[in-house]
Design a protein around this motif. Structure first.
Motif, PDB file in Angstrom:
ATOM      1  N   UNK A 123       0.828  -1.216   0.000  1.00  0.00           N
ATOM      2  CA  UNK A 123       0.000   0.000   0.000  1.00  0.00           C
ATOM      3  C   UNK A 123       0.858   1.261   0.000  1.00  0.00           C
ATOM      4  N   UNK A 124       1.995   1.231   0.718  1.00  0.00           N
ATOM      5  CA  UNK A 124       2.892   2.394   0.751  1.00  0.00           C
ATOM      6  C   UNK A 124       3.469   2.676  -0.635  1.00  0.00           C
ATOM      7  N   UNK A 125       3.622   1.615  -1.419  1.00  0.00           N
ATOM      8  CA  UNK A 125       4.120   1.768  -2.789  1.00  0.00           C
ATOM      9  C   UNK A 125       3.030   2.204  -3.754  1.00  0.00           C
ATOM     10  N   UNK A 126       1.816   2.348  -3.251  1.00  0.00           N
ATOM     11  CA  UNK A 126       0.724   2.819  -4.109  1.00  0.00           C
ATOM     12  C   UNK A 126       0.022   1.729  -4.889  1.00  0.00           C
ATOM     13  N   UNK A 127       0.100   0.491  -4.396  1.00  0.00           N
ATOM     14  CA  UNK A 127      -0.600  -0.605  -5.070  1.00  0.00           C
ATOM     15  C   UNK A 127      -1.673  -1.225  -4.182  1.00  0.00           C
ATOM     16  N   UNK A 128      -2.636  -1.877  -4.821  1.00  0.00           N
ATOM     17  CA  UNK A 128      -3.620  -2.711  -4.126  1.00  0.00           C
ATOM     18  C   UNK A 128      -3.448  -4.118  -4.693  1.00  0.00           C
ATOM     19  N   UNK A 183     -17.985   0.023  -6.605  1.00  0.00           N
ATOM     20  CA  UNK A 183     -17.008   1.118  -6.489  1.00  0.00           C
ATOM     21  C   UNK A 183     -15.578   0.608  -6.646  1.00  0.00           C
ATOM     22  N   UNK A 184     -14.700   1.552  -6.901  1.00  0.00           N
ATOM     23  CA  UNK A 184     -13.286   1.246  -7.085  1.00  0.00           C
ATOM     24  C   UNK A 184     -12.699   0.641  -5.809  1.00  0.00           C
ATOM     25  N   UNK A 185     -11.781  -0.328  -5.951  1.00  0.00           N
ATOM     26  CA  UNK A 185     -11.122  -0.925  -4.784  1.00  0.00           C
ATOM     27  C   UNK A 185      -9.808  -0.223  -4.501  1.00  0.00           C
ATOM     28  N   UNK A 186      -9.624   0.198  -3.264  1.00  0.00           N
ATOM     29  CA  UNK A 186      -8.345   0.760  -2.841  1.00  0.00           C
ATOM     30  C   UNK A 186      -7.731  -0.168  -1.795  1.00  0.00           C
ATOM     31  N   UNK A 187      -6.667   0.272  -1.124  1.00  0.00           N
ATOM     32  CA  UNK A 187      -6.037  -0.545  -0.083  1.00  0.00           C
ATOM     33  C   UNK A 187      -7.018  -1.118   0.958  1.00  0.00           C
ATOM     34  N   UNK A 188      -8.097  -0.379   1.339  1.00  0.00           N
ATOM     35  CA  UNK A 188      -9.007  -0.967   2.340  1.00  0.00           C
ATOM     36  C   UNK A 188      -9.643  -2.291   1.878  1.00  0.00           C
ATOM     37  N   UNK A 189      -9.750  -2.508   0.579  1.00  0.00           N
ATOM     38  CA  UNK A 189     -10.321  -3.780   0.096  1.00  0.00           C
ATOM     39  C   UNK A 189      -9.418  -4.951   0.489  1.00  0.00           C
ATOM     40  N   UNK A 190      -8.099  -4.733   0.480  1.00  0.00           N
ATOM     41  CA  UNK A 190      -7.168  -5.793   0.910  1.00  0.00           C
ATOM     42  C   UNK A 190      -7.327  -6.075   2.411  1.00  0.00           C
ATOM     43  N   UNK A 191      -7.652  -5.045   3.183  1.00  0.00           N
ATOM     44  CA  UNK A 191      -7.810  -5.223   4.636  1.00  0.00           C
ATOM     45  C   UNK A 191      -9.086  -6.026   4.927  1.00  0.00           C
ATOM     46  N   UNK A 192     -10.138  -5.758   4.168  1.00  0.00           N
ATOM     47  CA  UNK A 192     -11.363  -6.558   4.304  1.00  0.00           C
ATOM     48  C   UNK A 192     -11.039  -8.037   4.028  1.00  0.00           C
TER      49      UNK A 192
END
Ligand code: ADP
Ligand code: MG
Ligand code: MG
Length: 272
Positions: A123-128, A183-192
């Motif tokens: 996520x820090x690198x800007x990826x999901x 909706x678009x997936x961001x880093x929070x989708x990985x946390x789910x």
């Protein structure tokens, strides 16, 4: 790079993963690797995966990539990506082969902490990653976590308002509410998805008991239900999972915040 294809390690959704035996001596490249291969018509996604892994190369919790090449095998042209060999196999198999399909909580805490370190780095690198699940979490020779399968990974996009109608991707049981509502997936989708993985390691099965995609979309996307938290978990564990299963992605805890959660915040859970 001089290598030969060995036994099959896994079946991909589009190609195969085999052991690769490296034949030239080099201190940089290990003698055993894994090779993920696909035909040319499907190579775009694997090339995308390779480019992302090249960027995420300095994290012990992420599978390393050693290179790529093309081969001609029995008249079929293949694109190959050479990866670090995770000799412990997939975490999915480890869970499946344990008593009652469950892992002891101390082990779950150790895996969870390592997964958070890897996700925080991604996520820090800007990826999901977009496809976090037990089958895509591999184990190294010493049991350390190696996040793999970046086939659906993508750059975090700037927030688009009212961006409905996104394609459903990934595995339904790990789908976040934002994905279920288009909706678009961001880093929070990985946390789910991480919450689903933790619940599965402790509870012995997916925390969703339902019959198919339509029911899941109704429960997650329309009714805003969250998965059941397994009963056999400490209060820290329950609280941790609840922080992953916050419906609103902007209020869900991030990997960085979760690294300080009491469920994992103990050096006994460090791999090294
Ligand atoms: P797909 O995108 O098709 O799901 P994966 O990258 O997830 O492909 O690989 C499929 C399976 O192959 C994994 O679930 C795992 O069992 C095995 N595998 C993949 N990469 C490795 C590796 N580097 N070391 C050991 N096994 C691997
Ligand atoms: Mg996979
Ligand atoms: Mg994949």
């Amino acid at each position: 790079m001089d290598w030969v294809r060995g036994e099959k390690l896994g079946n991909g959704s589009f190609g195969t993963v085999n052991l690769a035996i490296h034949r030239s001596r080099s201190s940089q490249i290990p003698p055993l690797m894994a090779v993920k291969s696909c035909g040319m018509s499907l190579s775009d996604s694997l090339m995308n995966e390779k480019l992302i892994l090249d960027e995420l190369k300095d994290c012990p919790e992420i599978i390393r990539c050693f290179g790529e090449n093309f081969t001609d095998e029995n008249g079929v042209k293949l694109y190959n990506v050479l990866l670090e060999y995770a000799s412990g196999g997939a975490l999915a198999d480890k869970v499946k082969n344990s008593c009652d399909n469950r892992l002891p909580e101390s082990e779950v805490r150790r895996y969870t902490k390592a997964l958070l370190k890897g996700l925080n780095y991604i996520h820090k690198f800007g990826y999901v990653h977009c496809d976090i699940k037990l089958q895509n979490i591999l184990l190294g020779p010493n049991g350390g976590v190696k996040i793999a399968d970046f086939g659906l990974a993508k750059r975090v996009e700037k927030k688009k308002e009212g961006n409905f109608g996104c394609e459903l991707r990934g595995t339904p049981l790990y789908m976040s509410p934002e994905m279920a509502t288009g909706n678009e997936q961001g880093p929070p989708a990985d946390i789910w998805a991480l919450g689903c993985v933790v619940a599965e390691m402790v509870g012995g099965a997916s925390p969703w008991r339902c019959s198919g995609l339509a029911e899941l979309l109704m429960r997650i996307g329309v009714r805003g239900e969250v998965p059941e938290v397994p009963g056999n978990l400490s209060s820290e564990g329950k609280d941790f999972i609840e922080k992953c299963f916050v419906n609103d992605p902007s209020k869900r805890w991030t990997a960085e915040m979760l690294l300080n959660h009491p469920f994992v915040d103990d050096q006994d859970f460090d791999d090294t």
